[in-house]
Design a protein around this motif. Structure first.
Motif, short mmCIF file in Angstrom:
data_model
loop_
_atom_site.label_atom_id
_atom_site.label_comp_id
_atom_site.label_asym_id
_atom_site.label_seq_id
_atom_site.Cartn_x
_atom_site.Cartn_y
_atom_site.Cartn_z
N ILE A 193 0.84 -1.21 0.00
CA ILE A 193 0.00 0.00 0.00
C ILE A 193 0.87 1.25 0.00
O ILE A 193 0.66 2.18 -0.79
N TRP A 194 1.88 1.28 0.86
CA TRP A 194 2.72 2.47 0.94
C TRP A 194 3.63 2.61 -0.27
O TRP A 194 4.07 3.72 -0.60
N THR A 195 3.92 1.51 -0.94
CA THR A 195 4.67 1.61 -2.20
C THR A 195 3.85 2.36 -3.24
O THR A 195 4.35 3.27 -3.92
N PHE A 196 2.58 2.00 -3.36
CA PHE A 196 1.71 2.70 -4.31
C PHE A 196 1.46 4.14 -3.89
O PHE A 196 1.34 5.03 -4.74
N VAL A 197 1.40 4.39 -2.58
CA VAL A 197 1.22 5.76 -2.10
C VAL A 197 2.43 6.62 -2.50
O VAL A 197 2.27 7.76 -2.99
N MET A 198 3.64 6.09 -2.30
CA MET A 198 4.85 6.84 -2.66
C MET A 198 4.93 7.07 -4.16
O MET A 198 5.33 8.15 -4.61
N ARG A 225 24.94 -1.34 10.89
CA ARG A 225 25.60 -2.41 11.64
C ARG A 225 26.44 -1.84 12.78
O ARG A 225 26.58 -2.45 13.84
N THR A 226 27.01 -0.66 12.55
CA THR A 226 27.80 -0.03 13.60
C THR A 226 26.97 0.24 14.84
O THR A 226 27.41 0.03 15.98
N PHE A 227 25.73 0.68 14.63
CA PHE A 227 24.84 1.01 15.75
C PHE A 227 23.86 -0.11 16.06
O PHE A 227 22.96 0.06 16.88
N ASN A 228 24.04 -1.25 15.39
CA ASN A 228 23.24 -2.45 15.67
C ASN A 228 21.73 -2.17 15.55
O ASN A 228 20.95 -2.46 16.46
N ILE A 229 21.35 -1.56 14.42
CA ILE A 229 19.94 -1.28 14.17
C ILE A 229 19.56 -1.87 12.82
O ILE A 229 20.41 -2.07 11.94
N LYS A 230 18.28 -2.19 12.65
CA LYS A 230 17.81 -2.77 11.41
C LYS A 230 17.48 -1.71 10.38
O LYS A 230 17.80 -1.85 9.20
N ASP A 231 16.81 -0.63 10.80
CA ASP A 231 16.42 0.46 9.92
C ASP A 231 16.77 1.78 10.58
O ASP A 231 16.96 1.86 11.80
N PHE A 232 16.83 2.84 9.77
CA PHE A 232 17.12 4.16 10.30
C PHE A 232 15.93 4.73 11.06
O PHE A 232 16.09 5.65 11.85
N GLY A 233 14.75 4.20 10.81
CA GLY A 233 13.56 4.70 11.49
C GLY A 233 12.34 3.97 10.97
O GLY A 233 12.43 2.92 10.32
N ASP A 234 11.18 4.53 11.25
CA ASP A 234 9.92 3.95 10.78
C ASP A 234 9.05 5.03 10.13
O ASP A 234 7.83 5.05 10.30
N SER A 235 9.69 5.93 9.41
CA SER A 235 8.97 7.03 8.77
C SER A 235 7.98 6.53 7.72
O SER A 235 6.92 7.11 7.54
N ILE A 236 8.34 5.44 7.03
CA ILE A 236 7.47 4.89 5.99
C ILE A 236 7.02 3.51 6.45
O ILE A 236 7.84 2.59 6.52
N PRO A 237 5.76 3.32 6.78
CA PRO A 237 5.28 2.01 7.25
C PRO A 237 5.60 0.90 6.25
O PRO A 237 5.32 1.01 5.06
N GLY A 238 6.21 -0.17 6.76
CA GLY A 238 6.54 -1.31 5.92
C GLY A 238 7.87 -1.18 5.18
O GLY A 238 8.37 -2.16 4.63
N HIS A 239 8.45 0.02 5.17
CA HIS A 239 9.69 0.26 4.43
C HIS A 239 10.83 0.74 5.32
O HIS A 239 11.95 0.92 4.83
N GLY A 240 10.58 0.95 6.58
CA GLY A 240 11.63 1.46 7.46
C GLY A 240 11.68 2.98 7.42
O GLY A 240 10.65 3.66 7.33
N GLY A 241 12.89 3.52 7.46
CA GLY A 241 13.06 4.97 7.48
C GLY A 241 13.21 5.56 6.09
O GLY A 241 13.44 4.84 5.10
#
Length: 480
Positions: A92-97, A381-397
């Motif tokens: 859904i958010w892919t089509f929105v973008m 990987r340096t900060f041991n996180i999967k995504d930079f954020g959750d700004s875009i639902p389903g896509h991470g940051g």
């Protein structure tokens, strides 16, 4: 003896309803209790079978119940349901973008500029956040304030540079904007110096390392995100094609790298991204060149894409008018070798130079731009996180989606300025030179000379040069 055997059988058949008494009976008789591996009940002749209803016993009896058998299925169902929901959200958010991207591009350049501005602010926020320590940030009141102050100062400087460069003919003739335009760089420098002084005065004992780390991290984010986004902004002013093509090439390469990788990828490309393969890398390069060649052939037909911005109110329906850059005009090229007659190949080809340039841009998008993504992967990987954020639902940051776009937009601007841009005098550059390099008397002489030239060309009547001569002579006399 027979009575004991019959009694034991009856007690074993009623085990489901009286588990505790059954265990006591077995202990007294020295028999073994049933287990989960399906052990048979001890009988004299061994031909007695457990009834079916006995398998629905509770966990206390040691037999697997129906509810226990269903638990793994329910867990598996919940996992699949979770994946399905994630896929739906991502789709859904892919089509929105996609809708926002094409809608803003067709609505006009100003809307694309707004989108780029929002992207760089969100990306800056995400990158700053991963190196932040909330407990220390709360104890130091001005940490976040300084981050946003330096962002505002940098955007003021870069946006001002673009506006002054592309809209000189508007900014330099406005009484209010003229002082800001002529002293823009000095004003920007003083704003930065004020932030620098404020940072030094805000240093607190026991927090020096954290504060200087935040200062350095902020400047790295400004360079990697805001400065590169500035060049993407300039690409928009030079023509929509210089914005749309680089973005499309990166997206195309990403899609085909995934398709080629899962289809015939075998060899790992880089350890930072274990799923990237050499086969997918090379296959995406070839596909990106083909798609870029076809896409360029379509975009060159519309002036809305190839014309520089001279009207921020223009859109896909109103269009733009300009003299096309020679790079978009087809030329006839002779093939350097003469093909054999039996091949029926032509000896000449009619093609625009832009089709050659797109080969280099597609190659950069395929072989170099992905390293922006690898850089982002190493940072996460340096900060041991999967995504930079959750700004875009389903896509991470937002940064997860733009990690390759920034360096690609930077390259597109440099390539355009070096090999494609046509440098010639513009109205804005002439006005800038006249205002900054000539005195008021010299500027009046220029005006009179231009009026006389226009009269000789038949563009204006005789009254205009006469009016200017009389009034400008009077003005010069009064000034002296």
């Amino acid at each position: 003896m027979k009575r004991n055997v019959q009694f034991n059988r009856q007690r074993r058949l009623s085990r489901g309803s009286m588990p505790d008494m059954d265990r006591a009976e077995e202990k007294s008789n020295g028999s073994k209790s049933p287990t989960r591996n399906g052990a048979k009940s001890p009988t004299r002749n061994g031909d007695l079978k457990r009834p079916d209803y006995d398998r629905t016993d509770t966990a206390a009896s040691g037999w697997a119940t129906e509810n226990e058998d269903e638990k793994p299925k329910e867990k598996e169902l919940s996992e699949s349901e979770k994946k399905r929901q994630t896929f739906i959200t991502r789709a859904i958010w892919t089509f929105v973008m996609i809708a926002i991207f094409f809608g803003s591009m067709f609505a006009g350049h100003i809307y694309v500029i707004i989108i780029v501005t929002a992207v760089q602010i969100i990306s800056f926020k995400e990158v700053i956040a991963i190196a932040n320590v909330p407990s220390r940030a709360r104890s130091l009141r001005f940490t976040k304030t300084l981050n946003w102050y330096f962002l505002g100062t940098t955007m003021y400087f870069l946006y001002g540079e673009s506006v002054i460069y592309y809209f000189k003919h508007i900014v330099l003739i406005d009484r209010v904007l003229l002082p800001f335009a002529t002293h823009h760089r000095f004003i920007s420098f003083m704003l930065y110096v004020m932030g620098f002084v404020f940072f030094v005065t805000s240093l607190q004992k026991g927090h020096y390392r954290f504060q200087f780390t935040q200062f350095a991290w902020t400047h790295m984010a400004l360079y990697l995100i805001v400065v590169q986004a500035h060049f993407i902004m300039n690409n928009i002013f030079e023509g929509m094609i210089w914005f749309f093509l680089p973005v499309s090439l990166v997206i195309t390469n990403d899609i085909f790298a995934y398709i080629c990788g899962i289809t015939f990828g075998r060899t790992q490309l880089i350890k930072l991204s274990p799923k990237k393969t050499v086969e997918g890398f090379v296959g995406a390069w070839i596909c990106t060149i083909l798609i870029g060649f076809a896409l360029t052939n379509v975009l060159m037909r519309y002036k809305y894409f190839i014309c520089p911005v001279n009207d921020l109110g223009a859109n896909i329906f109103t269009g733009l008018e300009c003299v096309p850059n020679p790079v978009f005009i087809a030329h006839t090229y002779t093939i350097p070798f003469v093909p054999p007659t039996w091949t029926m190949l032509p000896t000449t080809v009619n093609i625009s130079p832009m089709q050659f340039h797109i080969l280099f841009m597609a190659t950069f998008a395929s072989l170099i731009a992905p390293f922006g993504g690898f850089f982002a992967s190493g940072l996460k990987r340096t900060f041991n996180i999967k995504d930079f954020g959750d700004s875009i639902p389903g896509h991470g940051g937002m940064t997860d989606r733009m990690d390759c776009q920034f360096i690609m937009g930077f390259f597109a601007f440099m390539y355009y300025q070096s090999f494609i841009a046509v440098y010639k005098a513009s109205v804005g550059s002439v006005i800038e030179t006249a205002i900054l390099a000539l005195t008021a008397e010299e500027q009046m002489e220029v005006v009179k000379g231009l009026a006389k030239h226009l009269y000789n060309q038949g563009a204006v009547g005789a009254k205009i040069p006469e009016y200017l001569n009389e009034n400008l002579v009077n003005l010069l006399a009064k000034r002296r």
